[in-house]
Scaffold this active site. Structure first.
Site, PDB file in Angstrom:
ATOM      1  N   CYS A  66       0.803  -1.471  -0.081  1.00 47.61           N
ATOM      2  CA  CYS A  66      -0.105   0.018   0.105  1.00 47.61           C
ATOM      3  C   CYS A  66       0.925   1.095  -0.196  1.00 47.61           C
ATOM      4  CB  CYS A  66      -0.900  -0.094   1.148  1.00 47.61           C
ATOM      5  SG  CYS A  66      -2.057   1.326   1.321  1.00 47.61           S
ATOM      6  N   CYS A  70       0.821   5.015   6.635  1.00 49.79           N
ATOM      7  CA  CYS A  70       0.341   4.898   7.839  1.00 49.79           C
ATOM      8  C   CYS A  70       1.314   4.042   9.093  1.00 49.79           C
ATOM      9  CB  CYS A  70      -1.040   3.986   8.150  1.00 49.79           C
ATOM     10  SG  CYS A  70      -2.097   4.584   6.928  1.00 49.79           S
ATOM     11  N   CYS A  73       1.102   0.412  10.159  1.00 53.21           N
ATOM     12  CA  CYS A  73       0.405  -0.511   9.277  1.00 53.21           C
ATOM     13  C   CYS A  73       1.443  -1.504   8.738  1.00 53.21           C
ATOM     14  CB  CYS A  73      -0.496   0.098   8.157  1.00 53.21           C
ATOM     15  SG  CYS A  73      -1.314  -1.382   7.201  1.00 53.21           S
ATOM     16  N   CYS A 110     -16.465  -8.893   6.457  1.00 55.85           N
ATOM     17  CA  CYS A 110     -15.693  -7.704   5.942  1.00 55.85           C
ATOM     18  C   CYS A 110     -14.514  -8.068   5.178  1.00 55.85           C
ATOM     19  CB  CYS A 110     -15.052  -6.946   7.421  1.00 55.85           C
ATOM     20  SG  CYS A 110     -16.102  -6.966   8.541  1.00 55.85           S
ATOM     21  N   CYS A 142     -19.203  -5.782   4.609  1.00 53.36           N
ATOM     22  CA  CYS A 142     -18.377  -4.774   4.844  1.00 53.36           C
ATOM     23  C   CYS A 142     -17.147  -4.683   3.869  1.00 53.36           C
ATOM     24  CB  CYS A 142     -17.825  -4.712   6.191  1.00 53.36           C
ATOM     25  SG  CYS A 142     -16.975  -3.018   6.616  1.00 53.36           S
ATOM     26  N   CYS A 202     -18.714   2.317   9.139  1.00 51.30           N
ATOM     27  CA  CYS A 202     -17.833   1.706  10.318  1.00 51.30           C
ATOM     28  C   CYS A 202     -16.544   2.609  10.462  1.00 51.30           C
ATOM     29  CB  CYS A 202     -17.588   0.373   9.825  1.00 51.30           C
ATOM     30  SG  CYS A 202     -16.427  -0.502  11.011  1.00 51.30           S
ATOM     31  N   ARG A 274     -17.217  -1.977  18.362  1.00 48.44           N
ATOM     32  CA  ARG A 274     -16.528  -3.256  17.929  1.00 48.44           C
ATOM     33  C   ARG A 274     -15.212  -3.487  18.925  1.00 48.44           C
ATOM     34  NH1 ARG A 274     -17.316  -3.376  12.828  1.00 48.44           N
ATOM     35  NH2 ARG A 274     -19.062  -4.464  13.033  1.00 48.44           N
TER      36      ARG A 274
HETATM   37  N1  SAM Z   1      -6.395   0.604   3.300  1.00 45.84           N
HETATM   38  C1  SAM Z   1      -7.702   0.837   3.943  1.00 45.84           C
HETATM   39  C2  SAM Z   1      -7.678   2.074   5.053  1.00 45.84           C
HETATM   40  O1  SAM Z   1      -6.528   2.434   5.418  1.00 45.84           O
HETATM   41  O2  SAM Z   1      -8.853   2.427   5.109  1.00 45.84           O
HETATM   42  C3  SAM Z   1      -8.247  -0.349   4.545  1.00 45.84           C
HETATM   43  C4  SAM Z   1      -7.383  -1.312   5.559  1.00 45.84           C
HETATM   44  S1  SAM Z   1      -6.563  -0.639   6.848  1.00 45.84           S
HETATM   45  C5  SAM Z   1      -5.341  -2.010   7.364  1.00 45.84           C
HETATM   46  C6  SAM Z   1      -7.916  -0.805   8.176  1.00 45.84           C
HETATM   47  C7  SAM Z   1      -7.573  -0.302   9.729  1.00 45.84           C
HETATM   48  O3  SAM Z   1      -6.916  -1.234  10.261  1.00 45.84           O
HETATM   49  C8  SAM Z   1      -6.748   0.784   9.830  1.00 45.84           C
HETATM   50  O4  SAM Z   1      -7.498   2.133   9.380  1.00 45.84           O
HETATM   51  C9  SAM Z   1      -6.345   0.925  11.094  1.00 45.84           C
HETATM   52  O5  SAM Z   1      -7.350   1.377  11.938  1.00 45.84           O
HETATM   53  C10 SAM Z   1      -6.515  -0.633  11.108  1.00 45.84           C
HETATM   54  N2  SAM Z   1      -5.106  -1.089  11.527  1.00 45.84           N
HETATM   55  C11 SAM Z   1      -4.126  -1.342  10.738  1.00 45.84           C
HETATM   56  N3  SAM Z   1      -3.003  -1.962  11.019  1.00 45.84           N
HETATM   57  C12 SAM Z   1      -3.215  -1.869  12.518  1.00 45.84           C
HETATM   58  C13 SAM Z   1      -2.481  -2.257  13.530  1.00 45.84           C
HETATM   59  N4  SAM Z   1      -1.042  -2.653  13.647  1.00 45.84           N
HETATM   60  N5  SAM Z   1      -2.872  -2.272  14.887  1.00 45.84           N
HETATM   61  C14 SAM Z   1      -4.274  -1.880  15.034  1.00 45.84           C
HETATM   62  N6  SAM Z   1      -5.011  -1.638  14.020  1.00 45.84           N
HETATM   63  C15 SAM Z   1      -4.385  -1.353  12.883  1.00 45.84           C
HETATM   64 FE1  SF4 Z   2      -2.630   1.108   3.196  1.00 45.39          FE
HETATM   65 FE2  SF4 Z   2      -2.419   0.045   5.710  1.00 45.39          FE
HETATM   66 FE3  SF4 Z   2      -2.915   2.817   5.512  1.00 45.39          FE
HETATM   67 FE4  SF4 Z   2      -4.854   1.025   5.007  1.00 45.39          FE
HETATM   68  S1  SF4 Z   2      -3.748   1.372   6.974  1.00 45.39           S
HETATM   69  S2  SF4 Z   2      -4.251   3.110   3.748  1.00 45.39           S
HETATM   70  S3  SF4 Z   2      -3.518  -0.598   4.259  1.00 45.39           S
HETATM   71  S4  SF4 Z   2      -1.045   1.651   4.983  1.00 45.39           S
END
Ligand code: SAM
Ligand code: SF4
Ligand code: DTB
Length: 333
Positions: A66, A70, A73, A110, A142, A202, A274
């Site tokens: 991606c 973030c 992530c 989801c 979802c 959500c 949740r």
């Molecule tokens: N890419 C899309 C987005 O960012 O909206 C969808 C997938 S993203 C992985 C969905 C959510 O997972 C993120 O917004 C974050 O809140 C949560 N998430 C991701 N990595 C995480 C982590 N290491 N610990 C807790 N929550 C996490």
């Molecule tokens: Fe990409 Fe992870 Fe950020 Fe979602 S949370 S936009 S998957 S980097």
């Protein structure tokens, strides 16, 4: 008695409000734990009688690679996490996953895409087909796939999508420490598009990313002042994955998760709160406290997107021990 406590004890505790102030919310988060648990339970028992818990299963359709940065992530190309490259899942694989989730008792399925935003084309057409397939199984569907356009939101609604997940993650003030490639405002615009298309929202966040209690209150303020409230509010505890910028962050105190869940329940009485990522680190007792004071949904199934989640058997045992109602009967079909 504080002003907030007084409001709650006047049996107005399930009145929907969209004008919460930061002071009020911080006041709730910082209440003596016993008072907070009591106040949250009053709301929870009233708004969600029977302590029913929705089981939501997750499947990562497009994993890793991606472009967004973030910090938490493992799927971001800006992090050095070891996400082994995987092919995107196809429609049949996803629907097999949905069938298995239904058989195990899930109510909602989801699907996640590690995308910054949805782009038109073959992959989006497949997403629509997956949504139709999941709905045809009688499950709520979802999708979480980043930002989207109005037309894409309308097409998802037309395919029968129940909910779109797009988290605010943290407070507007702390946000810049966590993500730099997409603004808070863009996130709010995405949520507005989802809402306008008639899809339920959500939206929640993560705690344990170095934020203060004021930041947590500020995130909850943005969520609670959305009109209407998000139908689902995922509360994640950071899973500090190796290779991410937050890899060395220590695990958040389980009671902090309990406080966040309880406060979310008071602020958004009728939303599904949740209990999301980080449950493996919480322990049984803290999870039961969360169920007691406001959580009415969990992610169910052995994996989240890329990290592990409690086993189905462990969750069955947990919910049975808590005396919580779930629909296991599907398994016996
Ligand atoms: N890419 C899309 C987005 O960012 O909206 C969808 C997938 S993203 C992985 C969905 C959510 O997972 C993120 O917004 C974050 O809140 C949560 N998430 C991701 N990595 C995480 C982590 N290491 N610990 C807790 N929550 C996490
Ligand atoms: Fe990409 Fe992870 Fe950020 Fe979602 S949370 S936009 S998957 S980097
Ligand atoms: C949400 O708030 N949490 C889920 C779901 N929505 C998509 C994702 C948690 C991801 C945890 C890290 C991982 O497994 O990669």
């Amino acid at each position: 008695m504080t002003q907030t406590q007084e409001k709650i004890s006047k049996s107005e505790f399930t009145t929907l409000r969209h004008d919460w102030t930061l002071e009020e919310i911080e006041g709730l988060l910082n209440q003596p734990l016993m008072d907070l648990l009591w106040n949250a339970q009053l709301v929870h028992r009233h708004a969600n009688p029977g302590y029913k818990v929705q089981l939501a299963s997750l499947l990562s359709v497009k994993t890793g690679g991606c472009e967004e940065d973030c910090a938490y992530c493992p799927q971001s190309i800006h992090n050095a996490s070891d996400i082994s490259s995987q092919n995107d899942l196809g429609i049949d694989q996803v629907l097999e996953g949905a069938k298995a989730a239904k058989k195990a008792g899930a109510d909602r399925f989801c699907m996640g895409w590690a995308w910054r935003e949805i782009r038109d084309g073959e992959k989006f057409e497949e997403m629509l087909e997956m949504v139709r397939g999941v709905r045809a199984l009688g499950l709520e569907a979802c999708v979480t796939a980043g930002m989207l356009s109005n037309t894409q939101a309308l097409r998802l609604a037309d395919a029968g999508l129940t909910a779109y997940n797009h988290n605010l993650d943290t407070s507007p003030e702390h946000y810049g420490q966590i993500i730099t490639t997409r603004t808070y405002e863009e996130r709010l615009e995405t949520l507005q598009r989802v809402r306008s298309a008639g899809i339920t929202i959500c939206c929640g966040g993560i705690i344990g990313m170095g934020e203060s209690v004021a930041d947590r209150a500020s995130l909850l303020k943005v969520l609670a002042n959305l009109t209407p409230h998000p139908e689902s509010v995922p509360i994640n505890a950071l899973v500090a994955v190796e290779g991410t910028k937050l890899e060395s962050f220590s695990q958040v105190d389980p009671l902090e998760v309990v406080r966040m869940v309880a406060t979310a329940r008071i602020l958004m009485p009728y939303s599904r709160v949740r209990l999301s990522a980080g449950r493996e680190q919480l322990g049984k007792e803290a999870q039961i406290l969360c169920l007691l004071v406001g959580a009415d949904s969990i992610f169910y199934g052995e994996t989240l997107l890329t990290t592990s989640n409690p086993s189905i058997n462990a969750d069955r045992e947990l919910l049975e021990q808590a005396g919580v109602e779930v629909r296991w009967e599907l398994e016996c079909e």
